[in-house]
Scaffold this active site. Structure first.
Site, PDB file in Angstrom:
ATOM      1  N   ASP A  15     -33.340 -52.466  56.940  1.00 54.29           N
ATOM      2  CA  ASP A  15     -33.245 -51.086  56.697  1.00 54.29           C
ATOM      3  C   ASP A  15     -31.647 -50.699  56.356  1.00 54.29           C
ATOM      4  O   ASP A  15     -31.496 -49.739  56.822  1.00 54.29           O
ATOM      5  CB  ASP A  15     -33.788 -50.114  57.544  1.00 54.29           C
ATOM      6  CG  ASP A  15     -35.180 -50.451  58.130  1.00 54.29           C
ATOM      7  OD1 ASP A  15     -36.035 -50.966  57.129  1.00 54.29           O
ATOM      8  OD2 ASP A  15     -35.609 -50.232  59.094  1.00 54.29           O
ATOM      9  N   GLU A 221     -42.243 -44.313  52.240  1.00 51.16           N
ATOM     10  CA  GLU A 221     -41.260 -44.182  53.045  1.00 51.16           C
ATOM     11  C   GLU A 221     -39.871 -44.559  52.556  1.00 51.16           C
ATOM     12  O   GLU A 221     -39.768 -44.921  51.251  1.00 51.16           O
ATOM     13  CB  GLU A 221     -41.538 -45.298  54.369  1.00 51.16           C
ATOM     14  CG  GLU A 221     -41.623 -46.498  53.946  1.00 51.16           C
ATOM     15  CD  GLU A 221     -41.887 -47.613  55.138  1.00 51.16           C
ATOM     16  OE1 GLU A 221     -42.454 -46.940  56.144  1.00 51.16           O
ATOM     17  OE2 GLU A 221     -41.907 -48.618  55.106  1.00 51.16           O
TER      18      GLU A 221
HETATM   19  O1  FUB Z   1     -37.826 -50.794  60.333  1.00 48.62           O
HETATM   20  C1  FUB Z   1     -38.891 -50.103  60.724  1.00 48.62           C
HETATM   21  C2  FUB Z   1     -39.598 -49.275  59.448  1.00 48.62           C
HETATM   22  O2  FUB Z   1     -39.784 -50.367  58.472  1.00 48.62           O
HETATM   23  C3  FUB Z   1     -38.725 -48.441  58.719  1.00 48.62           C
HETATM   24  O3  FUB Z   1     -38.337 -47.278  59.128  1.00 48.62           O
HETATM   25  C4  FUB Z   1     -39.513 -48.434  57.531  1.00 48.62           C
HETATM   26  O4  FUB Z   1     -38.795 -47.915  56.426  1.00 48.62           O
HETATM   27  C5  FUB Z   1     -39.818 -49.906  57.205  1.00 48.62           C
HETATM   28  O5  FUB Z   1     -38.754 -50.561  56.681  1.00 48.62           O
END
Ligand code: FUB
Length: 320
Positions: A15, A221
């Site tokens: 991320d 997301e």
């Molecule tokens: O890294 C944890 C979670 O996985 C992130 O917050 C999401 O966007 C996904 O990448």
């Protein structure tokens, strides 16, 4: 065709949120680890406990690991799981926005402050009032700062309607509009929302909100916003269809009209990114799970040059 490169060999990082501070690229990733937690749809296996900060003097340079910048043990309201964070700079101070489950296992957004881009970041005693869900993205425009956030499934966005936690609240049905990511302007002090979070609308080519069943285009997301040639580009992950997509609008609040795919699926379940301009080139920072042999909770961050067509559309990059 541009080639990608892995940024860190000695640890697992995901991320990546990249920014240019003090004429360098600073990267704020999630710090993946092998916690032994069983994989499930809530993402319990993403059980991260701290953040490291990285910097690069140039796009080709080796990446410097500045070490731990914030740790879950130092956050007074902590439950578990430090997920994707982002950092904004204002008046000589750096503000790290991070999602973390509180002691009731509800994701909230916290903020931690430093005088240096590499930290250490000192957390505020409480989460941001009125914050919820995951994946904060800080964006500055004309001296105003905005926080985008939200994520469905394990990110808990489906628990909320009109900014209120109202469980049991489910995802919309197939033909209903998809849940929207959120945006809230930040107060001058950067520590609180200046307004109630609003919906960020992502529209199709006819101006209708994308539907929940449109899984190859609807928001899941990983919000990110950048500005290119006067337009606002809102990019995000489609989660269970594993695409990074983007939509374009005329102001930070949107609405944004869907344009296309930035990155096709990578190895690993999640895909998550940032986009930044550095010395007149644009770069996509992202992750995949190739170095761990496909373990989706052990991801490695990468970068690649991003290219636009003359009409401002982004050239699709192949994830594999
Ligand atoms: O890294 C944890 C979670 O996985 C992130 O917050 C999401 O966007 C996904 O990448």
């Amino acid at each position: 065709m541009k080639t990608s490169r892995y940024l860190v060999q000695h640890d697992y990082m995901a991320d990546p949120s990249a920014h240019v501070f003090e004429d360098k690229i600073y990267i704020y990733p999630s710090h993946d680890r092998e916690s032994g937690v069983t994989e499930n749809d809530n993402g319990d296996h993403f059980d991260m406990q701290d953040y490291h900060v990285f910097s690069m003097d140039s796009a080709e340079a080796d990446v410097i690991d500045h070490g731990v910048a914030l740790s879950v043990k130092d956050i007074p309201w902590a439950g578990r799981q430090l997920w994707d964070a982002d950092v904004a700079h204002k008046n000589g101070r750096y503000y790290m926005y991070f999602p973390l489950k509180d002691q009731n296992d509800i994701f909230r957004l916290g903020v931690a402050v430093s005088d240096r881009p590499e930290g250490p970041f000192i957390p505020q005693p409480h989460p941001i009032k009125g914050s919820y869900s995951i994946d904060p993205c800080a964006f500055e425009d004309n001296g105003e700062y905005y926080l985008y956030f939200g994520g469905i499934w394990g990110g808990q966005l489906q628990f909320y309607r009109e900014n209120k936690l109202t469980p049991p609240c489910h995802l919309p049905h197939f033909h209903e509009p998809a849940l929207c990511p959120k945006i809230a302007k930040l107060q001058d002090n950067m520590l609180e929302f200046a307004e109630e979070p609003r919906d960020v609308l992502v529209l199709d080519e006819e101006g209708n909100p994308l539907k929940q069943g449109d899984t190859e285009r609807r928001f899941f997301e990983a919000s990110w916003v950048h500005k290119y040639q006067g337009k606002y580009y809102f990019s995000y992950s489609t989660g269970d269809t594993h695409l990074l997509c983007y939509a374009v609008g005329d102001n930070p609040y949107g609405p944004f009209t869907y344009q296309g795919v930035i990155l096709t699926p990578v190895v690993g379940w999640t895909t998550h990114h940032s986009i930044v301009e550095f010395k007149e080139k644009w770069f996509l920072f992202y992750h995949d799970a190739v170095p761990s042999g496909g373990k989706t909770w052990l991801r490695s961050m990468k970068m690649i040059e991003l290219e636009y067509d003359e009409d401002g559309s982004i050239k699709t990059i192949k994830g594999q």
